[in-house]
Design a protein around this motif. Structure first.
Motif, mmCIF file in Angstrom:
data_model
loop_
_atom_site.group_PDB
_atom_site.id
_atom_site.type_symbol
_atom_site.label_atom_id
_atom_site.label_comp_id
_atom_site.label_asym_id
_atom_site.label_seq_id
_atom_site.Cartn_x
_atom_site.Cartn_y
_atom_site.Cartn_z
ATOM 1 N N ALA A 30 7.629 -9.568 -0.222
ATOM 2 C CA ALA A 30 6.513 -9.040 0.578
ATOM 3 C C ALA A 30 5.571 -8.180 -0.255
ATOM 4 N N TYR A 31 6.120 -7.465 -1.244
ATOM 5 C CA TYR A 31 5.293 -6.584 -2.080
ATOM 6 C C TYR A 31 4.907 -7.259 -3.404
ATOM 7 N N LYS A 34 2.257 -6.157 -5.932
ATOM 8 C CA LYS A 34 1.790 -4.856 -5.449
ATOM 9 C C LYS A 34 2.744 -3.727 -5.806
ATOM 10 N N SER A 207 10.529 -2.477 6.628
ATOM 11 C CA SER A 207 9.096 -2.816 6.467
ATOM 12 C C SER A 207 8.259 -2.095 7.494
ATOM 13 N N ARG A 211 5.329 0.461 6.685
ATOM 14 C CA ARG A 211 3.961 0.201 7.156
ATOM 15 C C ARG A 211 3.435 1.406 7.933
ATOM 16 N N TRP A 214 1.972 4.022 5.821
ATOM 17 C CA TRP A 214 0.806 3.583 5.040
ATOM 18 C C TRP A 214 1.169 2.799 3.799
ATOM 19 N N ALA A 216 1.770 -0.316 3.414
ATOM 20 C CA ALA A 216 1.738 -1.695 3.904
ATOM 21 C C ALA A 216 1.265 -2.616 2.789
ATOM 22 N N PRO A 217 2.004 -3.687 2.512
ATOM 23 C CA PRO A 217 1.594 -4.560 1.410
ATOM 24 C C PRO A 217 0.179 -5.105 1.591
ATOM 25 N N ASP A 218 -0.214 -5.384 2.833
ATOM 26 C CA ASP A 218 -1.558 -5.946 3.060
ATOM 27 C C ASP A 218 -2.664 -4.986 2.626
ATOM 28 N N GLU A 219 -2.361 -3.712 2.646
ATOM 29 C CA GLU A 219 -3.397 -2.725 2.323
ATOM 30 C C GLU A 219 -3.340 -2.263 0.873
ATOM 31 N N LEU A 222 -3.931 -6.006 -5.116
ATOM 32 C CA LEU A 222 -3.247 -6.871 -6.077
ATOM 33 C C LEU A 222 -3.354 -6.226 -7.456
ATOM 34 N N HIS A 226 -7.128 -12.109 -7.945
ATOM 35 C CA HIS A 226 -6.621 -13.349 -7.372
ATOM 36 C C HIS A 226 -7.268 -14.505 -8.129
#
Lengths: 244, 244
Positions: A30-31, A34, A207, A211, A214, A216-219, A222, A226
Protein backbone atom coordinates in the motif's frame (compact mmCIF):
# COMPACT_ATOMS: atom_id res chain seq x y z
CA UNK A 1 18.01 8.14 -0.51
CA UNK A 2 15.93 7.04 2.42
CA UNK A 3 12.17 7.04 2.30
CA UNK A 4 10.06 7.57 5.41
CA UNK A 5 10.10 4.35 7.41
CA UNK A 6 7.26 2.59 9.18
CA UNK A 7 8.56 0.10 11.74
CA UNK A 8 6.51 -2.85 12.89
CA UNK A 9 7.81 -3.78 16.36
CA UNK A 10 6.35 -6.84 18.01
CA UNK A 11 6.38 -10.60 18.56
CA UNK A 12 5.75 -13.52 16.21
CA UNK A 13 2.53 -12.01 14.88
CA UNK A 14 4.66 -9.16 13.57
CA UNK A 15 7.54 -11.45 12.54
CA UNK A 16 5.14 -13.50 10.39
CA UNK A 17 3.53 -10.45 8.81
CA UNK A 18 5.39 -10.88 5.51
CA UNK A 19 4.05 -14.34 4.86
CA UNK A 20 1.57 -14.65 2.00
CA UNK A 21 -1.39 -12.35 2.71
CA UNK A 22 0.39 -10.97 5.78
CA UNK A 23 -0.50 -7.57 7.18
CA UNK A 24 3.09 -6.31 6.89
CA UNK A 25 3.48 -7.11 3.20
CA UNK A 26 0.04 -5.62 2.51
CA UNK A 27 1.13 -2.41 4.24
CA UNK A 28 4.39 -2.44 2.27
CA UNK A 29 2.41 -2.79 -0.95
CA UNK A 30 0.00 0.00 0.00
CA UNK A 31 2.89 2.39 0.73
CA UNK A 32 4.80 1.36 -2.39
CA UNK A 33 7.13 4.19 -3.53
CA UNK A 34 6.05 6.26 -0.52
CA UNK A 35 7.34 4.64 2.66
CA UNK A 36 9.38 1.57 3.57
CA UNK A 37 7.76 -0.89 5.93
CA UNK A 38 10.43 -2.46 8.14
CA UNK A 39 9.70 -5.54 10.24
CA UNK A 40 11.17 -5.85 13.69
CA UNK A 41 9.22 -8.88 14.90
CA UNK A 42 10.64 -11.26 17.53
CA UNK A 43 8.87 -14.59 17.92
CA UNK A 44 8.33 -15.60 21.54
CA UNK A 45 9.35 -12.23 22.97
CA UNK A 46 7.45 -10.54 25.73
CA UNK A 47 7.72 -6.84 26.61
CA UNK A 48 10.37 -7.49 29.27
CA UNK A 49 12.73 -8.93 26.70
CA UNK A 50 11.73 -6.35 24.08
CA UNK A 51 13.18 -3.62 26.30
CA UNK A 52 16.67 -5.04 25.68
CA UNK A 53 16.25 -4.32 21.97
CA UNK A 54 15.01 -0.76 22.22
CA UNK A 55 18.29 1.13 21.97
CA UNK A 56 19.53 -1.14 19.21
CA UNK A 57 16.45 -0.84 17.02
CA UNK A 58 15.66 2.78 17.84
CA UNK A 59 18.97 4.52 18.59
CA UNK A 60 18.73 7.94 20.19
CA UNK A 61 20.30 11.02 18.70
CA UNK A 62 19.38 10.68 15.06
CA UNK A 63 15.84 11.93 14.64
CA UNK A 64 16.40 12.28 10.89
CA UNK A 65 16.65 8.51 10.65
CA UNK A 66 13.83 7.78 13.08
CA UNK A 67 10.75 6.13 11.64
CA UNK A 68 7.71 8.29 10.89
CA UNK A 69 5.50 5.65 12.47
CA UNK A 70 5.85 2.57 14.65
CA UNK A 71 3.37 -0.11 15.64
CA UNK A 72 3.96 -1.68 19.06
CA UNK A 73 2.31 -5.06 19.09
CA UNK A 74 3.13 -7.19 22.14
CA UNK A 75 1.17 -8.92 24.86
CA UNK A 76 0.36 -12.36 23.44
CA UNK A 77 3.41 -13.81 25.21
CA UNK A 78 3.21 -11.64 28.32
CA UNK A 79 -0.28 -13.09 28.83
CA UNK A 80 0.97 -16.69 28.97
CA UNK A 81 -0.17 -18.13 32.31
CA UNK A 82 2.11 -18.82 35.26
CA UNK A 83 2.65 -22.48 36.06
CA UNK A 84 1.66 -23.64 32.58
CA UNK A 85 3.77 -24.69 29.59
CA UNK A 86 4.64 -21.16 28.46
CA UNK A 87 5.34 -19.98 32.00
CA UNK A 88 8.76 -18.55 31.15
CA UNK A 89 7.20 -15.97 28.81
CA UNK A 90 4.75 -14.66 31.41
CA UNK A 91 4.95 -11.00 32.44
CA UNK A 92 2.50 -9.62 35.03
CA UNK A 93 -0.05 -7.28 33.47
CA UNK A 94 1.06 -4.20 35.41
CA UNK A 95 4.63 -4.74 34.30
CA UNK A 96 3.41 -5.31 30.71
CA UNK A 97 1.71 -1.94 30.79
CA UNK A 98 4.75 -0.30 32.30
CA UNK A 99 7.04 -1.87 29.71
CA UNK A 100 4.88 -0.57 26.85
CA UNK A 101 5.03 2.84 28.50
CA UNK A 102 8.84 2.63 28.55
CA UNK A 103 8.88 1.71 24.86
CA UNK A 104 6.64 4.67 24.03
CA UNK A 105 8.74 7.08 26.10
CA UNK A 106 11.87 5.92 24.33
CA UNK A 107 10.29 6.31 20.88
CA UNK A 108 9.09 9.82 21.75
CA UNK A 109 12.64 10.67 22.78
CA UNK A 110 13.85 9.44 19.39
CA UNK A 111 11.31 11.60 17.63
CA UNK A 112 8.49 13.54 19.28
CA UNK A 113 6.49 13.57 16.05
CA UNK A 114 6.61 9.83 15.49
CA UNK A 115 3.16 8.29 15.05
CA UNK A 116 2.93 5.50 17.61
CA UNK A 117 0.13 2.95 17.35
CA UNK A 118 -0.43 0.38 20.09
CA UNK A 119 -1.94 -2.93 19.05
CA UNK A 120 -3.48 -5.25 21.64
CA UNK A 121 -2.92 -9.00 21.46
CA UNK A 122 -5.56 -10.87 19.43
CA UNK A 123 -8.12 -13.02 21.24
CA UNK A 124 -7.22 -16.60 22.18
CA UNK A 125 -9.15 -19.66 21.06
CA UNK A 126 -8.39 -22.12 23.83
CA UNK A 127 -9.80 -25.11 21.92
CA UNK A 128 -7.66 -24.17 18.94
CA UNK A 129 -4.55 -23.94 21.13
CA UNK A 130 -5.34 -27.37 22.58
CA UNK A 131 -5.78 -29.01 19.16
CA UNK A 132 -2.59 -27.40 17.99
CA UNK A 133 -0.67 -28.67 21.04
CA UNK A 134 -2.02 -32.19 20.49
CA UNK A 135 -1.05 -32.10 16.82
CA UNK A 136 2.54 -31.40 17.87
CA UNK A 137 3.00 -33.22 21.18
CA UNK A 138 0.28 -35.90 21.01
CA UNK A 139 -0.49 -37.38 24.41
CA UNK A 140 2.19 -35.27 26.04
CA UNK A 141 0.33 -32.10 25.16
CA UNK A 142 -0.65 -29.81 27.98
CA UNK A 143 -4.01 -30.57 29.50
CA UNK A 144 -4.57 -27.07 30.79
CA UNK A 145 -4.43 -24.02 28.53
CA UNK A 146 -1.23 -21.95 28.59
CA UNK A 147 -3.22 -18.88 27.59
CA UNK A 148 -6.89 -18.03 28.09
CA UNK A 149 -8.98 -15.54 26.20
CA UNK A 150 -10.14 -13.93 29.43
CA UNK A 151 -6.64 -13.24 30.75
CA UNK A 152 -5.42 -12.01 27.37
CA UNK A 153 -8.41 -9.66 27.39
CA UNK A 154 -7.12 -8.08 30.59
CA UNK A 155 -3.80 -7.34 28.87
CA UNK A 156 -5.73 -5.84 25.96
CA UNK A 157 -7.68 -3.61 28.35
CA UNK A 158 -4.46 -2.38 29.92
CA UNK A 159 -3.06 -1.62 26.48
CA UNK A 160 -6.18 0.38 25.54
CA UNK A 161 -6.11 2.23 28.87
CA UNK A 162 -2.44 3.13 28.41
CA UNK A 163 -3.13 4.45 24.90
CA UNK A 164 -5.89 6.66 26.30
CA UNK A 165 -3.68 7.86 29.11
CA UNK A 166 -0.83 8.73 26.74
CA UNK A 167 -3.06 10.11 23.98
CA UNK A 168 -1.96 7.44 21.51
CA UNK A 169 -3.94 5.67 18.85
CA UNK A 170 -4.70 2.04 19.51
CA UNK A 171 -6.05 -0.97 17.64
CA UNK A 172 -8.06 -3.14 20.02
CA UNK A 173 -7.63 -6.34 18.09
CA UNK A 174 -8.90 -8.46 20.96
CA UNK A 175 -12.32 -6.79 20.80
CA UNK A 176 -12.44 -6.17 17.07
CA UNK A 177 -11.91 -9.78 16.08
CA UNK A 178 -14.54 -11.06 18.49
CA UNK A 179 -17.19 -8.94 16.77
CA UNK A 180 -17.19 -11.48 13.93
CA UNK A 181 -18.87 -14.88 14.10
CA UNK A 182 -16.52 -17.84 14.02
CA UNK A 183 -13.54 -15.58 14.76
CA UNK A 184 -11.84 -18.60 16.33
CA UNK A 185 -11.37 -20.39 13.01
CA UNK A 186 -11.71 -17.46 10.66
CA UNK A 187 -8.94 -15.34 12.11
CA UNK A 188 -6.73 -17.73 14.10
CA UNK A 189 -4.68 -20.58 12.62
CA UNK A 190 -3.66 -22.27 15.89
CA UNK A 191 -5.76 -20.42 18.42
CA UNK A 192 -3.20 -17.60 18.63
CA UNK A 193 -1.47 -16.77 15.32
CA UNK A 194 -3.35 -15.25 12.41
CA UNK A 195 -4.84 -16.72 9.25
CA UNK A 196 -4.64 -14.63 6.05
CA UNK A 197 -8.11 -13.31 6.94
CA UNK A 198 -6.91 -12.45 10.43
CA UNK A 199 -3.98 -10.66 8.85
CA UNK A 200 -6.52 -8.78 6.76
CA UNK A 201 -8.18 -7.45 9.92
CA UNK A 202 -4.84 -6.17 11.26
CA UNK A 203 -4.05 -4.59 7.90
CA UNK A 204 -7.43 -2.84 7.68
CA UNK A 205 -7.29 -1.58 11.26
CA UNK A 206 -3.70 -0.38 11.14
CA UNK A 207 -4.27 1.31 7.75
CA UNK A 208 -7.38 3.01 9.06
CA UNK A 209 -5.53 4.38 12.08
CA UNK A 210 -2.61 5.51 9.92
CA UNK A 211 -5.03 7.26 7.56
CA UNK A 212 -6.81 8.99 10.46
CA UNK A 213 -3.40 10.24 11.57
CA UNK A 214 -2.74 11.76 8.12
CA UNK A 215 -0.35 9.03 7.09
CA UNK A 216 -2.49 8.05 4.10
CA UNK A 217 -0.60 6.58 1.14
CA UNK A 218 -2.86 8.42 -1.32
CA UNK A 219 -1.78 11.75 0.13
CA UNK A 220 1.94 11.01 0.20
CA UNK A 221 4.11 11.93 -2.78
CA UNK A 222 5.66 9.32 -5.02
CA UNK A 223 9.43 9.20 -4.52
CA UNK A 224 10.12 9.87 -8.22
CA UNK A 225 8.03 10.86 -11.23
CA UNK A 226 5.31 8.52 -12.39
CA UNK A 227 6.41 7.05 -15.71
CA UNK A 228 3.54 8.78 -17.52
CA UNK A 229 5.02 12.15 -16.47
CA UNK A 230 8.27 11.44 -18.27
CA UNK A 231 8.62 13.03 -21.71
CA UNK A 232 10.41 10.40 -23.78
CA UNK A 233 11.97 13.13 -25.94
CA UNK A 234 13.28 15.00 -22.89
CA UNK A 235 13.27 12.67 -19.90
CA UNK A 236 15.63 14.72 -17.74
CA UNK A 237 13.00 17.44 -17.30
CA UNK A 238 10.69 15.28 -15.17
CA UNK A 239 13.62 14.36 -12.93
CA UNK A 240 14.83 17.93 -12.62
CA UNK A 241 11.38 18.95 -11.48
CA UNK A 242 11.03 16.16 -8.94
CA UNK A 243 14.44 15.03 -7.74
CA UNK A 244 16.61 18.07 -7.33
CA UNK B 1 20.51 -0.64 14.21
CA UNK B 2 20.62 -1.36 10.52
CA UNK B 3 20.52 -4.89 9.22
CA UNK B 4 22.16 -5.85 5.94
CA UNK B 5 19.94 -4.64 3.12
CA UNK B 6 18.95 -6.39 -0.07
CA UNK B 7 17.62 -3.93 -2.64
CA UNK B 8 15.29 -4.99 -5.44
CA UNK B 9 15.76 -2.45 -8.23
CA UNK B 10 13.53 -2.75 -11.26
CA UNK B 11 10.26 -1.95 -13.01
CA UNK B 12 6.64 -2.89 -12.24
CA UNK B 13 7.51 -6.58 -11.79
CA UNK B 14 9.67 -5.50 -8.88
CA UNK B 15 7.20 -2.84 -7.69
CA UNK B 16 4.47 -5.48 -7.46
CA UNK B 17 6.68 -7.98 -5.66
CA UNK B 18 5.05 -7.34 -2.27
CA UNK B 19 1.59 -8.27 -3.42
CA UNK B 20 0.19 -11.50 -2.01
CA UNK B 21 2.55 -14.34 -2.94
CA UNK B 22 5.01 -11.85 -4.41
CA UNK B 23 8.68 -12.71 -4.79
CA UNK B 24 9.77 -9.68 -2.75
CA UNK B 25 7.65 -10.48 0.29
CA UNK B 26 8.74 -14.13 0.09
CA UNK B 27 12.36 -13.02 0.13
CA UNK B 28 11.63 -10.67 3.05
CA UNK B 29 10.07 -13.56 4.95
CA UNK B 30 12.99 -15.90 4.18
CA UNK B 31 15.52 -13.34 5.46
CA UNK B 32 13.40 -12.48 8.52
CA UNK B 33 15.61 -11.15 11.36
CA UNK B 34 18.66 -11.41 9.08
CA UNK B 35 18.38 -8.88 6.28
CA UNK B 36 15.91 -6.21 5.20
CA UNK B 37 14.50 -6.52 1.72
CA UNK B 38 13.92 -3.06 0.27
CA UNK B 39 11.83 -2.55 -2.87
CA UNK B 40 12.86 0.07 -5.39
CA UNK B 41 10.50 -0.87 -8.21
CA UNK B 42 9.30 1.72 -10.73
CA UNK B 43 6.34 0.73 -12.89
CA UNK B 44 6.75 1.63 -16.56
CA UNK B 45 10.42 2.56 -16.24
CA UNK B 46 13.02 1.50 -18.75
CA UNK B 47 16.77 1.49 -18.11
CA UNK B 48 17.20 4.96 -19.65
CA UNK B 49 14.93 6.48 -17.03
CA UNK B 50 16.33 4.25 -14.27
CA UNK B 51 19.70 5.95 -14.70
CA UNK B 52 18.20 9.17 -13.34
CA UNK B 53 17.45 7.40 -10.06
CA UNK B 54 20.84 5.80 -9.52
CA UNK B 55 22.54 8.46 -7.40
CA UNK B 56 19.41 9.00 -5.35
CA UNK B 57 18.83 5.35 -4.52
CA UNK B 58 22.47 4.35 -4.29
CA UNK B 59 24.42 7.40 -3.07
CA UNK B 60 28.18 7.21 -3.36
CA UNK B 61 30.50 7.69 -0.42
CA UNK B 62 28.80 5.64 2.26
CA UNK B 63 29.77 2.03 1.70
CA UNK B 64 28.69 1.18 5.25
CA UNK B 65 25.10 1.90 4.26
CA UNK B 66 25.30 0.23 0.85
CA UNK B 67 23.20 -2.85 0.36
CA UNK B 68 24.87 -6.26 0.59
CA UNK B 69 23.00 -7.35 -2.50
CA UNK B 70 20.97 -5.81 -5.32
CA UNK B 71 18.83 -7.36 -8.02
CA UNK B 72 18.67 -5.40 -11.29
CA UNK B 73 15.52 -6.41 -13.10
CA UNK B 74 14.70 -4.25 -16.14
CA UNK B 75 14.10 -4.86 -19.80
CA UNK B 76 10.37 -5.58 -20.07
CA UNK B 77 9.72 -1.92 -20.95
CA UNK B 78 12.92 -1.36 -22.95
CA UNK B 79 11.72 -4.21 -25.21
CA UNK B 80 8.45 -2.45 -26.09
CA UNK B 81 8.36 -2.13 -29.89
CA UNK B 82 8.84 1.10 -31.80
CA UNK B 83 5.76 2.43 -33.54
CA UNK B 84 3.35 0.51 -31.33
CA UNK B 85 1.29 1.59 -28.32
CA UNK B 86 4.15 1.46 -25.79
CA UNK B 87 6.59 3.14 -28.17
CA UNK B 88 7.66 5.80 -25.67
CA UNK B 89 9.14 3.16 -23.36
CA UNK B 90 11.31 1.59 -26.06
CA UNK B 91 15.08 1.57 -25.62
CA UNK B 92 17.30 -0.03 -28.30
CA UNK B 93 18.85 -3.29 -27.11
CA UNK B 94 22.45 -2.05 -27.29
CA UNK B 95 21.56 0.96 -25.19
CA UNK B 96 19.66 -1.32 -22.75
CA UNK B 97 22.81 -3.39 -22.31
CA UNK B 98 24.94 -0.29 -21.90
CA UNK B 99 22.53 1.18 -19.34
CA UNK B 100 22.63 -2.01 -17.25
CA UNK B 101 26.42 -1.83 -17.44
CA UNK B 102 26.29 1.75 -16.11
CA UNK B 103 24.04 0.66 -13.25
CA UNK B 104 26.45 -2.16 -12.36
CA UNK B 105 29.49 0.13 -12.52
CA UNK B 106 27.79 2.60 -10.22
CA UNK B 107 26.84 -0.11 -7.71
CA UNK B 108 30.39 -1.46 -7.70
CA UNK B 109 31.62 2.05 -6.95
CA UNK B 110 29.20 2.18 -4.00
CA UNK B 111 30.50 -1.12 -2.69
CA UNK B 112 32.90 -3.43 -4.50
CA UNK B 113 31.69 -6.41 -2.49
CA UNK B 114 28.01 -5.92 -3.24
CA UNK B 115 26.38 -9.04 -4.70
CA UNK B 116 24.76 -7.95 -7.95
CA UNK B 117 22.27 -10.23 -9.66
CA UNK B 118 20.92 -9.42 -13.11
CA UNK B 119 17.43 -10.68 -13.93
CA UNK B 120 16.24 -10.85 -17.53
CA UNK B 121 12.71 -9.84 -18.45
CA UNK B 122 10.18 -12.68 -18.35
CA UNK B 123 8.82 -14.10 -21.61
CA UNK B 124 5.87 -12.38 -23.31
CA UNK B 125 2.59 -14.10 -24.13
CA UNK B 126 1.37 -12.06 -27.07
CA UNK B 127 -2.15 -13.56 -26.99
CA UNK B 128 -2.37 -12.76 -23.29
CA UNK B 129 -1.30 -9.16 -23.92
CA UNK B 130 -3.93 -8.85 -26.64
CA UNK B 131 -6.76 -10.18 -24.42
CA UNK B 132 -5.66 -7.87 -21.65
CA UNK B 133 -5.67 -4.83 -23.98
CA UNK B 134 -9.15 -5.75 -25.23
CA UNK B 135 -10.43 -6.14 -21.68
CA UNK B 136 -9.33 -2.57 -20.98
CA UNK B 137 -9.77 -0.72 -24.27
CA UNK B 138 -12.37 -2.86 -26.08
CA UNK B 139 -12.48 -2.19 -29.81
CA UNK B 140 -9.88 0.53 -29.48
CA UNK B 141 -7.28 -2.00 -28.33
CA UNK B 142 -4.10 -2.26 -30.32
CA UNK B 143 -4.28 -4.70 -33.18
CA UNK B 144 -0.56 -5.33 -33.29
CA UNK B 145 1.43 -6.47 -30.26
CA UNK B 146 3.40 -3.80 -28.40
CA UNK B 147 5.84 -6.45 -27.24
CA UNK B 148 6.79 -9.81 -28.76
CA UNK B 149 8.36 -12.80 -27.07
CA UNK B 150 11.04 -12.99 -29.73
CA UNK B 151 12.22 -9.41 -29.31
CA UNK B 152 12.10 -9.62 -25.52
CA UNK B 153 14.24 -12.75 -25.86
CA UNK B 154 16.93 -10.69 -27.58
CA UNK B 155 17.01 -8.33 -24.58
CA UNK B 156 17.28 -11.35 -22.29
CA UNK B 157 20.23 -12.67 -24.33
CA UNK B 158 22.00 -9.35 -24.05
CA UNK B 159 21.43 -9.35 -20.31
CA UNK B 160 22.89 -12.85 -19.97
CA UNK B 161 25.86 -11.91 -22.18
CA UNK B 162 26.57 -8.83 -20.08
CA UNK B 163 26.45 -10.87 -16.87
CA UNK B 164 29.00 -13.28 -18.35
CA UNK B 165 31.21 -10.45 -19.52
CA UNK B 166 31.16 -8.77 -16.11
CA UNK B 167 31.35 -12.01 -14.10
CA UNK B 168 27.97 -11.43 -12.48
CA UNK B 169 25.30 -13.91 -11.54
CA UNK B 170 22.17 -13.83 -13.65
CA UNK B 171 18.67 -15.27 -13.59
CA UNK B 172 17.53 -15.99 -17.14
CA UNK B 173 13.84 -15.75 -16.42
CA UNK B 174 12.93 -15.60 -20.08
CA UNK B 175 14.39 -19.09 -20.67
CA UNK B 176 13.56 -20.59 -17.30
CA UNK B 177 9.84 -19.88 -17.48
CA UNK B 178 9.53 -21.29 -20.99
CA UNK B 179 10.81 -24.67 -19.79
CA UNK B 180 7.38 -25.27 -18.22
CA UNK B 181 4.27 -26.23 -20.18
CA UNK B 182 1.54 -23.64 -20.26
CA UNK B 183 3.94 -20.96 -18.97
CA UNK B 184 1.77 -18.38 -20.71
CA UNK B 185 -1.13 -18.83 -18.32
CA UNK B 186 0.68 -20.41 -15.41
CA UNK B 187 3.24 -17.66 -14.88
CA UNK B 188 1.79 -14.55 -16.56
CA UNK B 189 -1.38 -12.74 -15.52
CA UNK B 190 -1.70 -10.38 -18.51
CA UNK B 191 0.93 -11.74 -20.84
CA UNK B 192 3.67 -9.73 -19.07
CA UNK B 193 3.21 -9.40 -15.30
CA UNK B 194 3.50 -12.38 -12.98
CA UNK B 195 0.93 -14.64 -11.33
CA UNK B 196 1.67 -15.87 -7.79
CA UNK B 197 3.19 -18.99 -9.42
CA UNK B 198 5.30 -16.79 -11.67
CA UNK B 199 6.41 -14.89 -8.59
CA UNK B 200 7.32 -18.26 -7.11
CA UNK B 201 9.73 -18.90 -9.99
CA UNK B 202 11.47 -15.55 -9.45
CA UNK B 203 11.66 -16.22 -5.72
CA UNK B 204 13.16 -19.69 -6.20
CA UNK B 205 15.69 -18.53 -8.79
CA UNK B 206 16.81 -15.42 -6.92
CA UNK B 207 17.08 -17.37 -3.64
CA UNK B 208 19.10 -20.07 -5.35
CA UNK B 209 21.53 -17.52 -6.77
CA UNK B 210 21.81 -15.73 -3.42
CA UNK B 211 22.52 -19.05 -1.71
CA UNK B 212 25.19 -19.97 -4.27
CA UNK B 213 26.79 -16.60 -3.50
CA UNK B 214 26.91 -17.43 0.24
CA UNK B 215 24.05 -15.14 1.08
CA UNK B 216 21.97 -18.00 2.50
CA UNK B 217 19.53 -17.04 5.25
CA UNK B 218 20.29 -20.28 7.15
CA UNK B 219 23.92 -19.27 7.46
CA UNK B 220 23.32 -15.69 8.54
CA UNK B 221 23.07 -14.84 12.25
CA UNK B 222 19.81 -13.77 13.86
CA UNK B 223 19.92 -10.09 14.81
CA UNK B 224 19.15 -10.84 18.48
CA UNK B 225 18.91 -13.98 20.64
CA UNK B 226 16.26 -16.53 19.78
CA UNK B 227 13.66 -16.44 22.54
CA UNK B 228 14.54 -19.99 23.62
CA UNK B 229 18.08 -18.77 24.44
CA UNK B 230 16.79 -16.26 26.97
CA UNK B 231 16.96 -17.37 30.60
CA UNK B 232 13.77 -16.04 32.15
CA UNK B 233 15.54 -15.78 35.52
CA UNK B 234 18.41 -13.78 34.04
CA UNK B 235 17.38 -12.39 30.65
CA UNK B 236 20.11 -9.77 30.40
CA UNK B 237 22.76 -12.47 29.97
CA UNK B 238 21.55 -13.53 26.52
CA UNK B 239 21.56 -9.92 25.39
CA UNK B 240 25.03 -9.24 26.81
CA UNK B 241 26.35 -12.20 24.88
CA UNK B 242 24.73 -11.20 21.60
CA UNK B 243 24.16 -7.47 21.48
CA UNK B 244 27.17 -5.77 23.04
Amino acid sequence: MRRPEIILFGDSITAQSFRSGGWGSRLADAYSRKADVVVRGYGGYNTRWALFLLHHIFPLGSSSTSPVATTIFFGANDAALRGRTSDRQHVPVEEYKDNIRKIVEHLKKCSPTMLIVLVTPPPIDEAGRQSYAESIYGEKAMKKPERTNEITGIYAQHCVALAEELGLRCVNLWSKMQETDDWQKKYLSDGLHLTPQGNGVVYEEVSRVFREAWLAPDEMPLDFPHHSQIDDKNPSKAFEDRCL
